[in-house]
Design a protein around this motif. Structure first.
Motif, PDB file in Angstrom:
ATOM      1  N   UNK A 303       1.660  -9.537  -6.112  1.00  0.00           N
ATOM      2  CA  UNK A 303       1.899  -8.196  -6.626  1.00  0.00           C
ATOM      3  C   UNK A 303       1.668  -7.161  -5.538  1.00  0.00           C
ATOM      4  N   UNK A 304       2.602  -6.208  -5.426  1.00  0.00           N
ATOM      5  CA  UNK A 304       2.477  -5.083  -4.507  1.00  0.00           C
ATOM      6  C   UNK A 304       2.595  -3.793  -5.315  1.00  0.00           C
ATOM      7  N   UNK A 305       1.918  -2.744  -4.842  1.00  0.00           N
ATOM      8  CA  UNK A 305       1.896  -1.506  -5.617  1.00  0.00           C
ATOM      9  C   UNK A 305       2.564  -0.338  -4.908  1.00  0.00           C
ATOM     10  N   UNK A 306       2.804  -0.437  -3.598  1.00  0.00           N
ATOM     11  CA  UNK A 306       3.599   0.577  -2.922  1.00  0.00           C
ATOM     12  C   UNK A 306       2.887   1.847  -2.560  1.00  0.00           C
ATOM     13  N   UNK A 307       1.554   1.851  -2.557  1.00  0.00           N
ATOM     14  CA  UNK A 307       0.855   3.081  -2.184  1.00  0.00           C
ATOM     15  C   UNK A 307       0.017   2.905  -0.923  1.00  0.00           C
ATOM     16  N   UNK A 308       0.236   1.832  -0.196  1.00  0.00           N
ATOM     17  CA  UNK A 308      -0.496   1.588   1.035  1.00  0.00           C
ATOM     18  C   UNK A 308      -1.719   0.722   0.859  1.00  0.00           C
ATOM     19  N   UNK A 309      -2.231   0.587  -0.371  1.00  0.00           N
ATOM     20  CA  UNK A 309      -3.425  -0.219  -0.583  1.00  0.00           C
ATOM     21  C   UNK A 309      -3.083  -1.694  -0.726  1.00  0.00           C
ATOM     22  N   UNK A 310      -2.002  -1.987  -1.355  1.00  0.00           N
ATOM     23  CA  UNK A 310      -1.505  -3.357  -1.456  1.00  0.00           C
ATOM     24  C   UNK A 310      -0.001  -3.239  -1.497  1.00  0.00           C
ATOM     25  N   UNK A 311       0.599  -3.110  -0.331  1.00  0.00           N
ATOM     26  CA  UNK A 311       2.018  -2.821  -0.248  1.00  0.00           C
ATOM     27  C   UNK A 311       2.624  -3.618   0.889  1.00  0.00           C
ATOM     28  N   UNK A 312       3.939  -3.503   1.036  1.00  0.00           N
ATOM     29  CA  UNK A 312       4.619  -4.204   2.107  1.00  0.00           C
ATOM     30  C   UNK A 312       5.830  -3.388   2.537  1.00  0.00           C
ATOM     31  N   UNK A 313       6.560  -3.887   3.503  1.00  0.00           N
ATOM     32  CA  UNK A 313       7.568  -3.071   4.160  1.00  0.00           C
ATOM     33  C   UNK A 313       8.982  -3.620   3.988  1.00  0.00           C
ATOM     34  N   UNK A 314       9.199  -4.341   2.915  1.00  0.00           N
ATOM     35  CA  UNK A 314      10.492  -4.990   2.742  1.00  0.00           C
ATOM     36  C   UNK A 314      11.625  -3.975   2.731  1.00  0.00           C
ATOM     37  N   UNK A 315      11.507  -2.944   1.911  1.00  0.00           N
ATOM     38  CA  UNK A 315      12.584  -1.950   1.832  1.00  0.00           C
ATOM     39  C   UNK A 315      12.771  -1.227   3.160  1.00  0.00           C
ATOM     40  N   UNK A 444       6.415  -0.082   0.361  1.00  0.00           N
ATOM     41  CA  UNK A 444       7.111  -0.937  -0.589  1.00  0.00           C
ATOM     42  C   UNK A 444       6.185  -1.457  -1.671  1.00  0.00           C
ATOM     43  N   UNK A 445       6.718  -1.566  -2.873  1.00  0.00           N
ATOM     44  CA  UNK A 445       5.917  -2.059  -3.983  1.00  0.00           C
ATOM     45  C   UNK A 445       6.632  -3.070  -4.836  1.00  0.00           C
TER      46      UNK A 445
END
Length: 592
Positions: A303-315, A444-445
């Protein structure tokens, strides 16, 4: 017990991996005594959340290091047409040596993670624990699942590695902590045991989305045993049994059994299987990966949330430039050709027509492709974020090729440079329009499906075929095809299975490893003098839908970016530095 301390870094991962209202998300970096951690559910949850976060189910997710992302349809790596960032892509160039793979991002050594998992298993297995048995069993199940996952990442890279079941102590002697490698077969047996134990411990437990369940453990067994079976089928025994599998059918059977049980009893279904039109099939297949949460096919997701705390850069690395993406993760014409046409005919093109002066009707060239092609790959005039994606390098107006915008024409003479360079194709799968990126990383989230039912059907098809159950194998494979209204295959072969996995599982971190375990990577990934291909698109303004398509390659015969894969690359090197630190380790063939 000695006064030991456990250091736990707290991110906002607690809200991701556990309840969104967990009070731990308000805790800062802390130091807790070991006794306190294992006597308190809150601190134990925190410990295990930290272990989950460090596992990295999606390579490179959450840290902006795209060098870890194996975008692997056809190539097993980036579609690069020129130099730059050379240290990040050594593994695609075959630059493996006694020093390693050339980039730590491609590795999965992580013995600190194994130690922390082992510590958790030991503590939660303590019969004197004050935590409830129900709680301890759930957390133990998750830790055994994680240990199986970590060992699969190791064995598929290095072959046999040391099986360490108990946390090593810093007080142990050098000789004691230098553990020799177990055989590859022993590691796969260990993974099977761990999956079985995790499944038993988690059986019947209701867990939040994003947590490993008994079905996730079964899915992991389905995949891992498929790897072992294929290595036994296509590989060889080396180093006196340290590498290789000597009983392929044993592992094919275990994968088959796990897949059958999951399909029959798991309660999952193929998302979008009721599509009535090709347009519906394309839309639902795209949404399968952008709406993973609690859809009918998701077995386990990171799970990713998209706010920098648990996110990724796919998009960021996939979205078209028109919406502030970087369109970095290009793929190849060979990938496009893997997708058949909707009548079941081959997707292979007559490349002699990909030349100047020959125009193609995109309604046929693209519009009649397998819906998964259009859902997985950005193609000319795709839409994204409410915008049209222009990928042409020039616009024919009145038969004259224009590269500067023409007054009175609302179509650009050419698309943004990042959308037209390299290969003419780039990855759309899992690129979520809800995360239109701006500047910066970690925005990304979109959740990453680690296991989904589509893979399990294809695992079943492959294992069944290897065991001589051709009719059952064909039915499982065709079930996946029917979801997107593709016609049934009349017969099944290894080639049919391999292509269908490439099509269905593209960009999901499977292809590179599949080519290796089938032992065909030397053919598919070694491209010295036989480059991967791309195209350049030129749009005809006066004849809507008509494009001139120019064949290109991704380099020259002397290009330092040649894709190289040799026989010894089926196993990564252990590396001189690691062997010096742990002399009991022996090196894999070809790296001494």
């Amino acid at each position: 017990m000695k006064n030991k301390y456990i250091y736990i870094g707290i991110f906002t991962i607690i809200s991701i991996l556990f309840s969104c209202e967990n009070p731990l998300e308000r805790t800062a970096l802390g130091i807790f005594s070991e006794e306190n951690v294992w006597a308190d559910e809150t601190l134990t949850d925190l410990y295990i959340a930290n272990v989950f976060a460090r596992t990295n189910f999606l390579p490179g997710g959450g840290n902006g290091d795209v060098g870890q992302l194996v975008v692997d349809a056809c190539a097993g790596g980036y579609a690069r047409t020129y130099g730059g960032w050379p240290t990040g892509y050594q593994f695609t160039r075959g630059a493996f040596s006694s020093q390693g793979t050339g980039n730590a991002s491609n590795e999965y050594w992580k013995w600190d993670l194994v130690r922390d998992i082992n510590t958790g298993i030991e503590e939660l297995s303590n019969p004197e624990s004050t935590l409830s048995e129900e709680y301890r069993n759930i957390r133990l199940g998750e830790l055994h699942f994680l240990r199986a996952w970590v060992y699969l990442q190791k064995v598929k890279r290095y072959g046999g590695v040391p099986i360490i079941r108990k946390a090593q102590s810093v007080e142990d002697s050098f000789e004691k902590i230098s553990v020799p490698r177990n055989s590859e077969q022993e590691v796969y047996d260990f993974i099977a045991e761990e999956c079985d134990l995790a499944k038993t411990l988690l059986e019947g437990k209701t867990l939040e989305y994003g947590r490993a369940t008994s079905w996730a453990a079964l899915a992991l067994k389905s995949r891992a045993m498929l790897y072992a079976g294929s290595i036994g089928e296509f590989g060889s025994i080396q180093m006196n049994g340290l590498l290789g599998i000597d009983n392929a059918d044993k592992y094919w059977q275990m994968s088959y059994d796990a897949s059958k049980k999951l399909i029959a009893e798991g309660g999952f279904s193929l998302y979008g299987a009721g599509a009535a039109t090709y347009e519906e099939a394309e839309k639902s297949y795209y949404e399968l990966f952008t709406k993973a949460e609690q859809n009918s096919e998701t077995i386990f997701a990171e799970v990713f949330v998209g706010d920098g705390s648990k996110s990724e850069d796919w998009e960021r690395w996939n979205a078209p430039s028109i919406v502030n993406g970087t369109t970095f993760l290009n793929t190849y014409l060979e990938t496009f050709e893997m997708y058949e046409y909707i009548d079941g005919t081959s997707g292979k093109l007559d490349r002699s027509t990909l030349v100047e002066g020959v125009f193609h009707n995109m309604a046929d060239f693209i519009g009649k492709k397998d819906p998964r092609c259009r859902a997985n790959i950005f193609l000319p005039e795709s839409t994204y974020g409410g915008e049209t994606v222009w990928m042409h390098e020039g616009l024919y107006v009145g038969g004259v090729l224009k590269t500067d915008n023409v007054t009175g024409i609302d179509i650009p003479a050419k698309g943004p440079s990042r959308d037209i360079q390299r290969t003419g194709f780039f990855n759309k799968k899992r690129s979520n329009e809800e995360y239109l990126v701006g500047d910066g990383f970690g925005l990304g989230g979109t959740d990453y499906m680690v296991f989904r039912l589509g893979e399990i059907y294809l695992n079943l098809a492959e294992a069944a075929f290897a065991l001589g159950k051709d009719a059952e194998a064909l039915e499982a494979l065709n079930t996946v095809r029917r979801r997107v209204l593709m016609p049934d295959k009349p017969a099944i072969t290894w080639e049919v299975i391999q292509n269908e996995r490439g099509v269905e599982l593209a960009f999901e971190q499977h292809r590179y490893w599949d080519l290796r375990r089938w032992r065909i990577a030397e053919t598919e990934l070694d491209r010295r003098g036989n480059k991967y291909s791309g195209v350049r698109w030129r749009k005809d303004y006066d004849n809507p839908g008509m494009y001139e398509i120019i064949l290109t390659t991704t380099g020259t015969a002397t290009d330092s970016w040649d894709r190289i894969f040799e026989e010894n690359h089926y196993y990564f090197p252990i590396g001189l530095d690691r062997r010096q630190r742990s002399p009991a380790l022996v090196e894999n063939p070809g790296y001494e």
